[in-house]
Every structure is written in C-alpha cells, then in structure tokens.
Design an enzyme around this catalytic site. Structure first.
Site, PDB file in Angstrom:
ATOM      1  CE  LYS A  88       0.469  -2.081   3.970  1.00 42.33           C
ATOM      2  NZ  LYS A  88       0.305  -3.478   4.363  1.00 42.33           N
ATOM      3  CB  VAL A 115      -7.042  -1.579   1.125  1.00 41.34           C
ATOM      4  CG1 VAL A 115      -7.921  -0.942   2.199  1.00 41.34           C
ATOM      5  CG2 VAL A 115      -6.213  -0.522   0.414  1.00 41.34           C
ATOM      6  N   GLY A 117      -6.035  -6.734   3.706  1.00 45.69           N
ATOM      7  CA  GLY A 117      -5.458  -8.087   3.716  1.00 45.69           C
ATOM      8  C   GLY A 117      -6.261  -9.047   2.853  1.00 45.69           C
ATOM      9  CB  ILE A 119     -11.340  -7.613   3.217  1.00 49.84           C
ATOM     10  CG1 ILE A 119     -11.297  -8.051   4.679  1.00 49.84           C
ATOM     11  CG2 ILE A 119     -12.728  -7.110   2.841  1.00 49.84           C
ATOM     12  CD1 ILE A 119     -11.554  -6.921   5.655  1.00 49.84           C
ATOM     13  CD  GLU A 173       3.141  -2.973   7.001  1.00 53.33           C
ATOM     14  OE1 GLU A 173       3.942  -2.925   6.067  1.00 53.33           O
ATOM     15  OE2 GLU A 173       2.106  -3.659   6.951  1.00 53.33           O
ATOM     16  CG  ASP A 184      -0.820  -0.261   7.226  1.00 47.40           C
ATOM     17  OD1 ASP A 184      -0.143  -0.781   6.330  1.00 47.40           O
ATOM     18  OD2 ASP A 184      -1.937  -0.676   7.567  1.00 47.40           O
ATOM     19  CE  LYS A 188      -3.510  -1.627   5.171  1.00 44.69           C
ATOM     20  NZ  LYS A 188      -3.498  -2.358   6.447  1.00 44.69           N
ATOM     21  N   GLY A 285      -1.839 -10.905   7.805  1.00 49.17           N
ATOM     22  CA  GLY A 285      -1.431 -12.305   7.979  1.00 49.17           C
ATOM     23  C   GLY A 285      -1.135 -12.954   6.632  1.00 49.17           C
TER      24      GLY A 285
HETATM   25  N1  HSE Z   1       0.589  -4.151   9.057  1.00 52.84           N
HETATM   26  C1  HSE Z   1      -0.669  -4.283   8.386  1.00 52.84           C
HETATM   27  C2  HSE Z   1      -1.767  -4.453   9.413  1.00 52.84           C
HETATM   28  C3  HSE Z   1      -0.620  -5.461   7.461  1.00 52.84           C
HETATM   29  O1  HSE Z   1      -1.436  -4.654  10.582  1.00 52.84           O
HETATM   30  O2  HSE Z   1      -2.927  -4.337   9.063  1.00 52.84           O
HETATM   31  C4  HSE Z   1      -1.770  -5.555   6.522  1.00 52.84           C
HETATM   32  O3  HSE Z   1      -1.825  -4.451   5.671  1.00 52.84           O
END
Ligand code: HSE
Length: 372
Positions: A88, A115, A117, A119, A173, A184, A188, A285
C-alpha cells in the site's frame, strides 16, 4: 500466467504456496535475499533475470517498502509486464506515476491485498462504482492497531506486550511505527478514496493520528463511559468537496466497530442506492493477504486492469466538526472543553483540521474523536 515473485517473506511465501496448487499460474522465478531452494522456481537476487525473461508476463511484488520496490515495479511496467502488489505504501506514494504509466503501457495493475489483507475491498469498490456514486469509505483498516487496542481493552494487556504479540503473529509492518502511528491506515485511506471517488487525493491534506500515545488511563476512561477505542479512517465526497482523515475514534459498545476483535478489519462504504455496506475479515497475515494477491492474478487472467480511471488531484477539506477526548490540554483545549473525564477533557465540536493542527504542536497529547 508465469509469475516473477519479488520477495519471499510473510506474503511472498504465501503466494508461492497457494499458486503451487493451481494449474492456471505458476511462480517461475523468485527474488529472495536468503539462500533457499524451491522445487519449481528459480531463486535469484538479480531482478534483471525477471525483467528480461519474456516468458514472465506478471510481476508479483511482495517485498514491501518503497525502494527498490518502486524501481522494480516501474521497470516491469515499462517492460510490458502486469503488476500485482500488496504494497500500500508503494501504490499510495507513487499513484500519480505508476497508474498513468500502467494505463499507457496497457498492462494490468492490481493491489487488492494492499487494503484489508484478505478482504476483497478494492475489488468490491471496483464493482460498486459501476452502478452508483460512493459517498463514504473508511473503517478499521489496520490489523496491528486493532490487535493492540483489543488486547488492551479486553485482556488488560499493556501496550508494549500487545505490540510484541502482533509482531510475532506477522501482522505488523517491518517498522511497527508505520502501523501504530497510523501511516499504514493513511496509505489505505488514500488508496481507497482514490479508487472510490476516482481522484488522486493530495497526501498533505489528509491528517493522521495513530495510537502510540494511548495509555491505560485512557482505556479506563473509555470503559467507564461505555466506549471502545478503534483506529479509524474516513473519506467522504459530496458535491465536489472531500474529507479524509485517520484518527482514534470512540464507539458505543453496541456499534459494529466496537465488536471487531484481534487483527480483523471492518471497512464500510456508503453508496447512493445501496446505502451502507461493511466488509469484515482478516486484515493481515500470510494466507489471507496472499489469497487476495492470487485473486488479483485470476482477475488479470480475466482481463481486468485497475479498479477505476485515474482521476485528477483533489484536496481534503476537513472543516467538519466532531467532539474529541483529549488527554494533555492547554488554554485552547480548556476554552473548548465541555466536560472532564478524570484529568482528560471532552470538547465541544471542533473542526477536524483544527485539532490535528493543534496536535502537531502538542505531540505528547492523545486525542480520540467521539463517533457521531
Ligand atoms: N501491518 C498491516 C496491518 C498489514 O497490521 O494491518 C496488513 O496491511
């Protein structure tokens, strides 16, 4: 589809495992800095081996970080290869460069795993915007922050211990400040707003506040008032005006957001005809994220490119007013305080841009908006 895979960490390994069981695609070369061997793919440290391999039609970027991911992805687009990425930061940062280039070169560019994971959020926006205008996007977009806030609230863990667990589970991350300082989620939100509204959101106009300053005292104050804290993004459009911001937000315990556990995400859109719809699932994950990367590869095979046409630059106008919980005040906070929760203040409605500007000059303070 022949895939050149950049990166063999949490996500890259997952992509390799899932594609190994499929007939329609195979990873043929992998960039990995460690000395490993794979049964069906050549492992190399040399990106040129992928770039110059004409049998590789698609580059899957799962390295993370901006450099050299940007240089590799740009070169791959120039060479006419499709791009699928879970990065992202890369897509949000270089949106104005990479998206027009991909369109010019006629290659697909997909980033659904960037954005939410596992989903299918961006691909759902792509579908929804064919029929209706989207007026709002946002929600819980960071698994690490949700894991920390949930562990502190439900299990009474301290902040450091909860963060360590999120790292051990592979949610965080490489630099967890990207998660806990909200960057993050900010990436997104920018990406989601760009896709949903068909624009390119000016980054500097989108304020962000994360959760790294939250304390046990704050959690106790929220519980005493029947509220649960979540890190939330929100982007809106109406009549050519936009809002976009990221901040901790307090929800009543009956709200959907308040019930989101562990690393799960809950992302919502508001559409002209559909009204509000929320997607809920594993936001981080290995296999959830790798799953969406492989979904994107299937979409590329089906002829799909990016989710929305590339739009022009717009700025967020965050003059909308909200009530805030503030720990660590000054004379200005006193002047807008409506009530006290212990030593913390709860303000009357103040403009989002005004309180974020105040926070920049008061970096020790913690703020959380009270959801309307
Ligand atoms: N580090 C991010 C989180 C990973 O914890 O959502 C997934 O984008």
């Amino acid at each position: 589809m022949n895939i050149g895979l950049l990166g063999f960490g949490v996500v890259g390994r997952g992509v390799y495992d899932i594609t190994a069981a499929r007939d329609d695609m195979q990873v043929t070369k992998v960039i990995c800095l460690e000395d490993i061997t794979l049964p069906d793919a050549e492992v190399t440290r040399d990106f040129n081996k992928i770039l110059t391999d004409d049998s590789i039609d698609t580059v899957v970027e799962a390295m993370g970080g901006l450099h050299p991911a940007y240089e590799f992805v740009r070169a791959a687009i120039e060479a006419g290869k499709n791009i699928v990425t879970s990065n992202k930061a890369l897509v949000a940062t270089f949106y104005d460069d990479l998206l027009p280039l991909a369109a010019e070169k006629g290659v697909a560019f997909r980033c659904t795993a960037a954005v939410g994971g596992g989903i299918g959020w961006l691909s759902e926006l792509e579908r929804v915007r064919r029929v209706q205008e989207i007026s709002m996007v946002g929600g819980i977009m960071n698994g690490t922050c949700n894991y920390i806030l949930d562990s502190m609230t439900r299990l009474g863990l301290d902040y450091g211990e909860a963060l360590k667990q999120a790292q051990a589970l592979g949610y965080a991350e490489a630099n967890p400040s990207t998660d806990v300082d909200g960057i993050d989620t900010w990436h997104k939100l920018i990406l989601s707003s760009n896709v949903a509204f068909g624009v390119s959101m000016e980054h500097e106009s989108v304020p962000v506040c994360g959760i790294s300053r939250i304390s046990a005292e704050d959690i106790a104050n929220f519980k005493a008032n029947g509220l649960t804290c979540k890190l939330v993004s929100r982007g809106t459009q109406a009549e050519g005006k936009y809002t976009a911001y990221v901040q901790p937000t307090l929800f009543p315990q009956g709200a959907l957001e308040a019930a989101v556990p562990t690393n799960f995400n809950l992302i919502t859109l508001d559409g002209e005809y559909s009204g509000r719809q929320s997607l809920y699932g594993q936001g981080a994950g290995r296999y959830p994220t790798a799953y969406n990367v492989v979904e994107d590869c299937v979409s590329v095979l089906a002829g799909k490119s990016f989710y929305s046409p590339y739009g022009g630059k717009v700025s967020a106008d965050n003059s909308v007013k909200l009530r805030y919980y503030v720990r660590g005040g000054d004379a200005w906070i006193d002047s807008v305080t409506a009530e006290k929760w212990g030593t913390a203040s709860v303000t009357e409605p103040v403009a989002v841009n005004e309180i974020h500007a105040w926070l920049k000059n008061n970096p020790e303070a913690f703020i959380a908006a009270i959801a309307e």
